[in-house]
Write a protein that holds these residues in place. Structure first.
Motif, PDB file in Angstrom:
ATOM      1  N   GLY A 221      35.748  55.798  30.943  1.00 48.18           N
ATOM      2  CA  GLY A 221      36.255  54.664  30.188  1.00 48.18           C
ATOM      3  C   GLY A 221      37.287  55.091  29.180  1.00 48.18           C
ATOM      4  O   GLY A 221      37.624  56.278  29.073  1.00 48.18           O
ATOM      5  N   ASN A 244      33.206  61.333  30.080  1.00 46.10           N
ATOM      6  CA  ASN A 244      34.475  61.071  30.767  1.00 46.10           C
ATOM      7  C   ASN A 244      35.235  59.919  30.121  1.00 46.10           C
ATOM      8  O   ASN A 244      35.698  59.005  30.788  1.00 46.10           O
ATOM      9  CB  ASN A 244      34.229  60.779  32.253  1.00 46.10           C
ATOM     10  N   TYR A 245      35.365  60.013  28.845  1.00 43.07           N
ATOM     11  CA  TYR A 245      35.988  58.962  28.067  1.00 43.07           C
ATOM     12  C   TYR A 245      37.244  59.495  27.390  1.00 43.07           C
ATOM     13  O   TYR A 245      37.292  60.638  26.950  1.00 43.07           O
ATOM     14  CB  TYR A 245      35.010  58.522  26.969  1.00 43.07           C
ATOM     15  N   GLY A 246      38.224  58.630  27.266  1.00 45.73           N
ATOM     16  CA  GLY A 246      39.385  58.953  26.449  1.00 45.73           C
ATOM     17  C   GLY A 246      39.592  57.886  25.400  1.00 45.73           C
ATOM     18  O   GLY A 246      39.344  56.705  25.650  1.00 45.73           O
TER      19      GLY A 246
ATOM     20  N   LEU B 395      44.358  60.051  30.469  1.00 47.61           N
ATOM     21  CA  LEU B 395      43.599  60.441  29.279  1.00 47.61           C
ATOM     22  C   LEU B 395      42.687  61.627  29.549  1.00 47.61           C
ATOM     23  O   LEU B 395      42.513  62.494  28.693  1.00 47.61           O
ATOM     24  CB  LEU B 395      42.743  59.268  28.803  1.00 47.61           C
ATOM     25  N   LEU B 396      42.092  61.646  30.720  1.00 50.34           N
ATOM     26  CA  LEU B 396      41.077  62.657  30.980  1.00 50.34           C
ATOM     27  C   LEU B 396      41.666  63.967  31.499  1.00 50.34           C
ATOM     28  O   LEU B 396      40.943  64.953  31.643  1.00 50.34           O
ATOM     29  CB  LEU B 396      40.042  62.121  31.974  1.00 50.34           C
TER      30      LEU B 396
END
Lengths: 446, 446, 446
Positions: A221, A244-246, B395-396
């Motif tokens: 997310g 696994n978030y940014g 992002l990741l």
């Protein structure tokens, strides 16, 4: 016209909200869907609805399934009270108690659970929709979700102290956008709020405590916020977990003890944990794991002390004191301007005789650890049968304590190229000086 | 008695709220004013009223004009969904979409606009009152203002991607006190919220995105706060803009990309930008311009990377990479403990071959830049037709990237007497060492 | 069924809410209690109720006494307007004013007070319950408590400027858990909100101003938050006060001037004051007193300048400029990354000719003062009869001012073992270098 988009669970013709509010709300959702039509010709949408839950006790035997956007479920009272304290009061005293249960606009989660069923089946509110667009703007506001009881876990522990019951408050299973959870109370659930694949999720100003795990952002997310909440998990779970978030912003939360971690982030990048008050009884308070990188951990207050409340003496998360309060397995993170208070009994350090670690860089590279202040005291707080007074007494005891030797920063050999500034003296920072850049905090007389 | 101070747009006898909720609300305001009398003899006031907008679609053809204090307009749903994504889905797929429009308590702004009319004429809600005291305690809460469409801008770009339509959500034209905007959704407006001459304005916990400019505080003002919002402007505008302000607190916001600036302050003094998560696709993320002085910029997370979503590839704000992500034209500001991630493709740097700048002090004196951590990586994220997955993927992605040389701090000759501490190595800080005080971040092996 | 747990003060058969809303609400509480029964056999609780106060003027002659958990009292308008400005406008001009009083859902506190009565008798809302469990989850939301007038204090000062009237908005006398005060307005009360012995108290997003003291947490307590409020006390009181507290999080508040202190903490430990904007006209802005220890004071913006508004010229809190803006009497605190602006007329310094102090460590040991930026300017703002324009003019004046010599950090001999890093030059830091660890901020040319 649109006034028909306002629903009250106590006045709906289908079902009995006292006996099964889940049936009532599902009936309302079916009604909303039946009335919605796409009318793009005139910019008309499917505006959703609000479902109001006045203060009261509402048993929920049927899971609420939400598959429409723009649905707001709203009560008039977050209703938190400590069930944990109540269940640890002698039953002889129960008749003298003013009340035995949480309250407000209160959902009593009473879903029958089968063995080995998927945990999503134990959720009071289940949000899922496939296809496009992602489900959007579902809002939960100002009511209480009460899991009622915990169950025996086979350990012989008092069943009401296990944090196990297979129940979840709100479970969001599919990709989602702009959800809001605000002003809610969650209590005595194995999982409070579990959200997969969120974008622009706001979890703000809630009270999520005495749950096994409180807030879990799973899957992946981005661009969300967990702000200004009271949160406190059980010893098996996390107060805040994300993977696994940014672009996640975790700020202004007051996190109570007993969670295995206050905050655990796995594979989380470019996110912030700033300005929180974190309190824990164990090491591993804040874990940046599984390659979490480019995160900012700044101006948090970390307090780690010992469990003072009798029913939970001897319980912990299994980590010894070399793990650190803050553990980093990742690269290019910033750890700036935090305060750490490590207040423990030197006789209880594990392994015995070890020097406890405060910040530990386990693996990765390029982390920046700057201007953190570590206070370490050797203290032996008295335990007590009274949760509140035991905790306050422990919190306010600062003067009588002796200093405690700690390693403020430990950099393992698998982590290199880090910059460690003003976060400990020469004796307190253990790092390969050829592989990391250091400036040591000056000491008196040096 | 005062129960008559509660209004519901769906039950008012004048007008049709589905066709023109502006007419309905203006009629209610006239009714409130007609019933108000000053009765100071017994401490009686003009307590205002609340106007409730249940969930539903409400077209607004007539501007709402608010000239009374203590008016609260309240809905039951902020209703945000991404119109930007929807308009960039092939029309062939629209019939398969669950819904096409935002929702909740949704105002459809449909005011006819004439060419060259003042922008205030395009506001759905217009607040103005001359004389004394200043209009006070107007509150907007938990509804959605939807501008519906953007218009062609002559560039040949898809009209729905221009961020131009002459519409404003809320426009406050005169001096005001203690206004609150809370829990709102703003979408597809050229300007979301524009407020002149505010005192003690609170903009809290809103969702203001896919607007040309999101929040603009104009004229002058003091002692306000913009906190805990999701905000994301278009490429021509600012997510947050303020001018000639003192004592503004901008904190705990999660600012999405595409705005020309995440935050731009002109002539702003003694204010704070702290603890925000800022994400942008261009330089000029945070600008302290026009002599902005004595401000605190601390513990923010800045992420600048490249636009990954196909419809906006090639769009930018016109600034090259020498401008810096944070630009300071002013004196005596504090820039402390921020994290900067500059994640760009080295082949796309402008001017070609330049070394990108992260913090730039353009003019002024006496700024204090301390303990900022800059991470710079050379990355080439894949673009995608899917907005959400493209952004999350970008992002990741942290591991595979190579380092990128940057100037962490550039001090122009027009800025002097600054103190730069631990914000870059000798090679990364470009400043006249005779005119500024420096301490360089130690490096490995030095 | 539970719809009977929703009450509206304007439709209740007992009492007249315009004349005495206290009688009405007490009658409602009696009704709630009469209907509550403990039914643990089926997990049934005492869920409480919500009492709604629509916008309107409601005189309160009888104190509301709350002794049940899960009661929410809710309005539709915080209703703040400046009574202070109005009372200092010439009475000739009153007939031209749009309104004279605060509004929204407004309680007019008009309790008859006897001489020497306990201050709790002057509270509009009084919360107390003995026994177990502690009273829980009482919520106050979005209404206005107006004390109407201040009284002569014998000084000859205009009676409406004394901040004295014996009235309190909300007074919580007994141990309590999970109380919430959100979106409220408090004005012209000698004490706004006074809470004893709180656990997990949330004071969030309120407007508490023009009160003698605004928020006081007394007795002892833990794990609470005061976040995102506008707060401004009178010259005798404190904007925020707490004693014997642990784990208090004070963040994201915008604190206006005139309080004797912006924040005063006595015997407070392991708490945070971070990320606030603090503005004051006097020294002693933030006091960590009575052995307050292990607290984090970080990334706050402190502005101290001179009172510019005519009616209060010459008033102060009695402290001279050697006291410091931040005063620490305690140990092991962290003071990191704050910005201080000290903007005063050098001719008005007291004692005359003294060098003003910014951070003062009075007693204790082991404090960590790091990377604070002090800006000091010699300025002589013009005073004005207009409160708003005087304050804004003063705030925006930065350019014309000359520098002012200050002591950025003064460590008294009773405080030792402190670490002072990058918080002032050699000339600006006064500390026994043999008893404290120092690193001085580098200066230009050094």
């Amino acid at each position: 016209m649109s006034s028909s988009n306002y629903y009250d669970v106590t006045t709906w013709p289908v079902g009995n909200p006292a006996d099964d509010v889940g049936e009532v709300i599902n009936s309302m959702i079916a009604d909303i869907k039946g009335r919605q039509t796409v009318t793009d010709a005139n910019d008309g949408g499917k505006p959703g609805a609000v479902i109001y839950i006045p203060p009261g006790d509402y048993r929920l035997r049927t899971q609420v399934v939400i598959d429409i956007s723009f649905l707001k479920i709203q009560g008039s009272g977050h209703g938190f009270t400590s069930s944990s304290i109540r269940f640890n009061v002698s039953e002889d005293e129960w008749p003298d108690l003013h009340e035995l249960w949480p309250g407000g606009s209160r959902i009593l989660v009473d879903i029958p659970l089968k063995v080995d069923e998927d945990e999503s089946k134990g959720a009071a509110f289940y949000v899922e929709r496939s296809g496009h667009p992602r489900i959007s703007s579902v809002e939960f506001s100002n009511f209480c979700i009460d899991g009622l009881h915990f169950n025996p876990d086979g350990s012989g522990m008092h069943p009401e102290n296990t944090y196990v019951n297979g129940k979840t408050g709100i479970y969001v299973a599919s990709s989602n956008d702009s959800l809001r959870v605000t002003g809610m109370g969650f209590v005595y659930l194995e999982n409070g709020l579990t959200v997969y694949n969120a974008d622009a999720l706001s979890v703000h100003d809630n009270f999520v405590a005495e749950c096994g795990s409180c807030i879990e952002l799973r899957g992946w997310g981005q661009a969300s916020k967990i702000t200004d909440n009271f949160i406190g998990a059980g010893f098996r779970g996390h107060s805040i977990y994300a993977e696994n978030y940014g672009g996640l912003l975790i700020t202004a939360n007051n996190v109570f003890p007993r969670g295995a971690s206050s905050v655990r982030l796995d594979g989380v990048t470019r996110s912030s944990v700033t300005n929180n008050r974190l309190h824990s009884f164990y090491p591993g308070m804040l874990i940046l794991g599984a390659g979490s990188s480019e995160n900012l951990v700044a101006t948090n207050h970390f307090l780690r002390d010992r469990e003072p409340w009798t029913p939970f003496l001897g319980i912990d998360n299994g980590l010894d004191d070399l793990n650190g309060l803050l553990c980093v397995n990742g690269s290019n993170n910033s750890v700036i301007g935090n305060h750490f208070s490590q207040i423990i009994d030197s006789q209880s350090i594990r392994p015995p005789g070890a020097t406890p670690v405060v910040i530990r860089l386990i693996a990765g590279a390029g982390n920046f650890v700057s201007n953190n202040h570590v206070v370490a005291l050797d203290a032996n707080p008295k335990s007590s049968d009274s949760c509140f007074s035991a905790q306050v007494d422990a919190l306010l005891t600062t003067e009588a304590s002796a200093g405690l030797s700690v390693t403020t920063v430990l950099v393992d050999s698998e982590s290199s190229g880090n910059t460690i500034l003003d976060s400990g003296s020469d004796a307190q920072v253990l790092a390969d000086r050829a592989a990391n850049a250091l400036r040591l905090t000056p000491t008196v007389g040096s």
